[in-house]
Design a protein around this motif. Structure first.
Motif, PDB file in Angstrom:
ATOM      1  N   LEU A 100      -4.541  -2.363  13.864  1.00  0.00           N
ATOM      2  CA  LEU A 100      -3.735  -3.573  13.665  1.00  0.00           C
ATOM      3  C   LEU A 100      -2.262  -3.303  13.902  1.00  0.00           C
ATOM      4  O   LEU A 100      -1.535  -4.137  14.411  1.00  0.00           O
ATOM      5  N   LYS A 101      -1.839  -2.104  13.467  1.00  0.00           N
ATOM      6  CA  LYS A 101      -0.417  -1.768  13.650  1.00  0.00           C
ATOM      7  C   LYS A 101      -0.289  -0.323  14.101  1.00  0.00           C
ATOM      8  O   LYS A 101      -0.416   0.592  13.305  1.00  0.00           O
ATOM      9  N   PHE A 102      -0.048  -0.163  15.386  1.00  0.00           N
ATOM     10  CA  PHE A 102      -0.018   1.171  15.974  1.00  0.00           C
ATOM     11  C   PHE A 102       1.124   2.013  15.405  1.00  0.00           C
ATOM     12  O   PHE A 102       1.003   3.221  15.230  1.00  0.00           O
ATOM     13  N   ASP A 103       2.236   1.301  15.119  1.00  0.00           N
ATOM     14  CA  ASP A 103       3.422   2.003  14.629  1.00  0.00           C
ATOM     15  C   ASP A 103       3.353   2.155  13.107  1.00  0.00           C
ATOM     16  O   ASP A 103       4.057   1.480  12.369  1.00  0.00           O
ATOM     17  N   TYR A 104       2.462   3.026  12.652  1.00  0.00           N
ATOM     18  CA  TYR A 104       2.298   3.243  11.209  1.00  0.00           C
ATOM     19  C   TYR A 104       2.073   4.730  10.967  1.00  0.00           C
ATOM     20  O   TYR A 104       0.932   5.196  10.757  1.00  0.00           O
ATOM     21  N   VAL A 111      -1.758  -2.728   1.706  1.00  0.00           N
ATOM     22  CA  VAL A 111      -2.967  -2.606   0.896  1.00  0.00           C
ATOM     23  C   VAL A 111      -3.994  -1.747   1.631  1.00  0.00           C
ATOM     24  O   VAL A 111      -4.617  -0.852   1.054  1.00  0.00           O
ATOM     25  N   LEU A 112      -4.136  -2.022   2.919  1.00  0.00           N
ATOM     26  CA  LEU A 112      -5.076  -1.272   3.743  1.00  0.00           C
ATOM     27  C   LEU A 112      -4.706   0.224   3.750  1.00  0.00           C
ATOM     28  O   LEU A 112      -5.572   1.097   3.633  1.00  0.00           O
ATOM     29  N   PHE A 113      -3.417   0.503   3.888  1.00  0.00           N
ATOM     30  CA  PHE A 113      -2.957   1.891   3.908  1.00  0.00           C
ATOM     31  C   PHE A 113      -3.290   2.599   2.597  1.00  0.00           C
ATOM     32  O   PHE A 113      -3.846   3.709   2.596  1.00  0.00           O
ATOM     33  N   ILE A 114      -2.965   1.937   1.476  1.00  0.00           N
ATOM     34  CA  ILE A 114      -3.200   2.597   0.181  1.00  0.00           C
ATOM     35  C   ILE A 114      -4.703   2.750  -0.076  1.00  0.00           C
ATOM     36  O   ILE A 114      -5.126   3.728  -0.698  1.00  0.00           O
ATOM     37  N   LEU A 115      -5.489   1.796   0.425  1.00  0.00           N
ATOM     38  CA  LEU A 115      -6.952   1.952   0.327  1.00  0.00           C
ATOM     39  C   LEU A 115      -7.389   3.232   1.028  1.00  0.00           C
ATOM     40  O   LEU A 115      -8.236   3.996   0.518  1.00  0.00           O
ATOM     41  N   GLY A 116      -6.812   3.469   2.201  1.00  0.00           N
ATOM     42  CA  GLY A 116      -7.130   4.682   2.948  1.00  0.00           C
ATOM     43  C   GLY A 116      -6.678   5.927   2.209  1.00  0.00           C
ATOM     44  O   GLY A 116      -7.440   6.888   2.021  1.00  0.00           O
ATOM     45  N   LYS A 117      -5.429   5.871   1.744  1.00  0.00           N
ATOM     46  CA  LYS A 117      -4.848   7.024   1.075  1.00  0.00           C
ATOM     47  C   LYS A 117      -5.611   7.370  -0.216  1.00  0.00           C
ATOM     48  O   LYS A 117      -5.936   8.539  -0.466  1.00  0.00           O
ATOM     49  N   THR A 128      -8.650 -11.439   6.637  1.00  0.00           N
ATOM     50  CA  THR A 128      -8.178 -12.307   7.718  1.00  0.00           C
ATOM     51  C   THR A 128      -6.658 -12.350   7.836  1.00  0.00           C
ATOM     52  O   THR A 128      -6.131 -13.051   8.685  1.00  0.00           O
ATOM     53  N   SER A 129      -5.958 -11.617   6.963  1.00  0.00           N
ATOM     54  CA  SER A 129      -4.500 -11.670   7.053  1.00  0.00           C
ATOM     55  C   SER A 129      -3.951 -10.344   7.575  1.00  0.00           C
ATOM     56  O   SER A 129      -4.447  -9.280   7.223  1.00  0.00           O
TER      57      SER A 129
END
Ligand SMILES: [Zn+2]
Ligand SMILES: [Zn+2]
Length: 191
Positions: free
Chosen positions: A159-163, A132-138, A123-124
């Motif tokens: 959530l964040k297009f500029d990533y 955290v989400l990025f590293i989970l993906g990586k 929810t955050s």
């Protein structure tokens, strides 16, 4: 019966406590007390109140000023606390990321992912959670779970297009699954 120049209600000279400026503009005791917190001049004629009138309210004004000062100090203290908490929180997060990165370096993806999942908050959407989400993906990409990697990374870029790194690993994951068009789509979004 005169009326108070501040509240416009009547002043009963026989029982109300009241004061006057040098030009005899009457004010209730309580009305004047509040007014003096803003100005020492009569609100009607702007002449200063005499020292004898002002001296009657000295204690009251000092007390109010002290209260104001204390409230201000309390406010500053709270702000400083908040800043400290933020700094501490950032340090803890950076330590956490360091731990994760070194697990990933050791190819201990399972432990890294367990820790990440534990700290991930659905929810955050703050920067820490996106990281955290990025590293989970990586990490999932690195251990060959491209489907899961896509899940996490797609959520991230939504959530964040500029990533850019998010799109990079999203592209790599699609590519690994042989989904060339989607990989191309992701790569085009890296700036
Ligand atoms: Zn009054
Ligand atoms: Zn006056």
């Amino acid at each position: 019966m005169p009326s108070c120049i501040i509240c416009h209600l009547q002043i009963d000279e026989s029982k109300d406590s009241f004061y006057e400026c040098e030009n005899e503009h009457p004010v209730h005791d309580k009305c004047l007390a509040d007014w003096l917190l803003h100005s020492q001049n009569c609100p009607l004629c702007s002449d200063p109140y005499s020292p004898s009138v002002l001296s009657k309210f000295k204690g009251f004004i000092e007390e109010k000023e002290k209260e104001k000062q204390e409230a201000l100090e309390e406010e500053l203290r709270k702000e400083a606390m908040k800043k400290m908490e933020k700094v501490t929180n950032n340090i803890i997060f950076l330590k956490f990321i360091e731990t994760i990165e070194s697990l990933i370096e050791d190819k201990n993806y399972a432990d890294a992912i367990d820790l990440l999942i534990e700290s991930y908050n659905e929810t955050s959407f703050d920067d820490q959670n996106l990281r955290v989400l990025f590293i989970l993906g990586k990490a999932n990409y690195l251990r060959g779970r491209y489907d899961l990697a896509i899940n996490f990374l797609f959520k991230l870029v939504k959530l964040k297009f500029d990533y850019p790194d998010g799109f990079l690993f999203l592209g790599k994951s699609y590519e690994a699954l042989g989904m060339k068009d989607k990989a191309e789509w992701a790569y085009q979004r890296i700036k």
